[in-house]
Enzyme design. Structure first.
Site, PDB file in Angstrom:
ATOM      1  N   TYR A   1       0.829  -1.204   0.000  1.00  0.00           N
ATOM      2  CA  TYR A   1       0.000   0.000   0.000  1.00  0.00           C
ATOM      3  C   TYR A   1       0.867   1.259   0.000  1.00  0.00           C
ATOM      4  O   TYR A   1       0.686   2.158  -0.823  1.00  0.00           O
ATOM      5  CB  TYR A   1      -0.946   0.019   1.215  1.00  0.00           C
TER       6      TYR A   1
ATOM      7  N   LYS B   1       1.181   4.161  -2.987  1.00  0.00           N
ATOM      8  CA  LYS B   1       0.946   5.588  -2.776  1.00  0.00           C
ATOM      9  C   LYS B   1       2.190   6.401  -3.104  1.00  0.00           C
ATOM     10  O   LYS B   1       2.103   7.524  -3.623  1.00  0.00           O
ATOM     11  CB  LYS B   1       0.507   5.842  -1.327  1.00  0.00           C
TER      12      LYS B   1
END
Length: 374
Positions: free
Chosen positions: A160, A164
């Site tokens: 994750y 990002k």
């Protein structure tokens, strides 16, 4: 700088999400002279539709249903738009989502949206990033009041945060790119710290677990592992402030292609103690210590990950605890909004007292009926 967005058409992606919806509401409340607001999301919730209907008589509000992985949808959404606030993303801190899905939505979706902005001459782009693009790293190295010039070895142990980070890099690299009409794109990225507030899915999970634990929050982080949480209303306000700053050529030049940490004056405390601070007046307690000593918990998390790996050819097992999550929750990791104040003029709109009151009121609203009567 009130009225700075007068005559502007703004697209908010992920407008039905926790942060995106709050940004949408604040834009509609604070910028009455906007020419148009477009609220885009993959699925249109009743709450999103209600918000848009509520402001329809004051501002032209369009609701758009579609996927950031769909180039045609993005092209239609960006036509005639001046400003994009991109919050749409898959958020995953436990490993529920595959790497392929995270990269496709968070990275490739952002790249597709940037291309649509180029083709449609959208001049301004604000990206909602995450503190997880920095860390904590796999070594659990702490940060105290970090700023944008901090050199930190971001050895990320989770997809994750990596997704990002790649998306943020794409946004910042796109700054200055030539638009179809000959102008140039202005971009910036906002990195909120851990966001709390009404509607937080993580806070709701913690409350549900506390109720199953006799009204006591589980101790998921050591008391000394300090974070600086930020209230969702202040995160939304920072996006409005950044959008206004972009309209000023002098400020836009200063902030173009940069990222900013966004936090507020919430006291630094551990994640567990934040939960307790928000639920204390409702009678919710918190455990004194971790369920097991930290090194033993780390070993348990390692074993869970090993089991997940061994079972992968047969079934998908997502461990409830991973080394990454344990490190995230138990590493002192605090930052400063000084740079955002200097460059953008950002100052928190909600005090800690107000943020706590609003969030506690929401927690009370989701408690079982028998507890509300106490």
């Amino acid at each position: 700088m009130s009225g700075a967005l007068a005559g502007i058409s703004c697209l908010v992606t992920g407008a039905g999400g926790f942060v995106g919806h709050r940004i949408l509401e604040m834009l509609l409340e604070e910028e009455a002279d906007l020419r148009e607001v477009r609220a885009a999301d993959k699925t249109l919730s009743g709450r999103l539709l209600h918000t848009c209907e509520r402001f329809q008589s004051k501002i032209q509000v369009k609701v758009l249903e579609g996927d950031v992985q769909d180039p045609e949808f993005l092209h239609r959404s960006c036509q005639g738009v001046d400003l994009v606030i991109h919050t749409a993303a898959i958020i995953d801190v436990t490993g529920q989502t595959s790497k392929e899905t995270l990269m496709s939505i968070n990275v490739h979706g952002t790249e597709l949206l940037l291309e649509s902005c180029i083709q449609n001459s959208v001049r301004y782009f604000i990206y909602t990033s995450s503190l997880e693009v920095v860390g904590p790293n796999t070594s659990g190295e702490p940060v105290v009041n970090g700023q944008e010039d901090l050199l930190y070895d971001s050895k990320l142990g989770f997809y994750y945060g990596e997704s990002k980070r790649q998306a943020e890099q794409a946004v910042l690299r796109a700054n200055g790119r030539m638009l179809q009409d000959g102008g140039s794109l202005v971009t910036c990225s906002l990195r909120p710290t851990y966001i709390f507030g009404e509607g937080s899915q993580f806070l709701q999970i913690h409350v549900d677990q506390a109720l199953q634990n006799g009204g006591v929050f589980h101790r998921i982080s050591k008391k000394e592992a300090l974070a600086n949480p930020v209230y969702v209303g202040n995160v939304a306000w920072a996006h409005v402030v950044a959008a206004r700053a972009m309209m000023d050529p002098h400020t836009a030049k200063k902030m173009a292609g940069k990222f900013y940490y966004i936090c507020d004056d919430t006291p630094h405390m551990s994640y567990s103690d934040l939960n307790h601070a928000l639920g204390r007046e409702l009678g919710l307690g918190v455990e004194d210590r971790l369920a097991l000593p930290y090194p033993l918990l780390y070993f348990v998390a390692s074993m869970m990950e090993l089991v997940s790996f061994l079972l992968r050819p047969f079934i998908r097992y997502v461990p409830p605890l991973t080394r990454h999550l344990l490190t995230l929750l138990n590493t002192t990791f605090t930052f400063s909004y000084k740079k955002a104040h200097q460059d953008l003029g950002y100052t928190p709109r909600y005090s800690w007292t107000e943020a706590k009151r609003l969030t506690s009121t929401w927690i009370a609203s989701i408690l079982p009926q028998e507890l509300k009567k106490k």
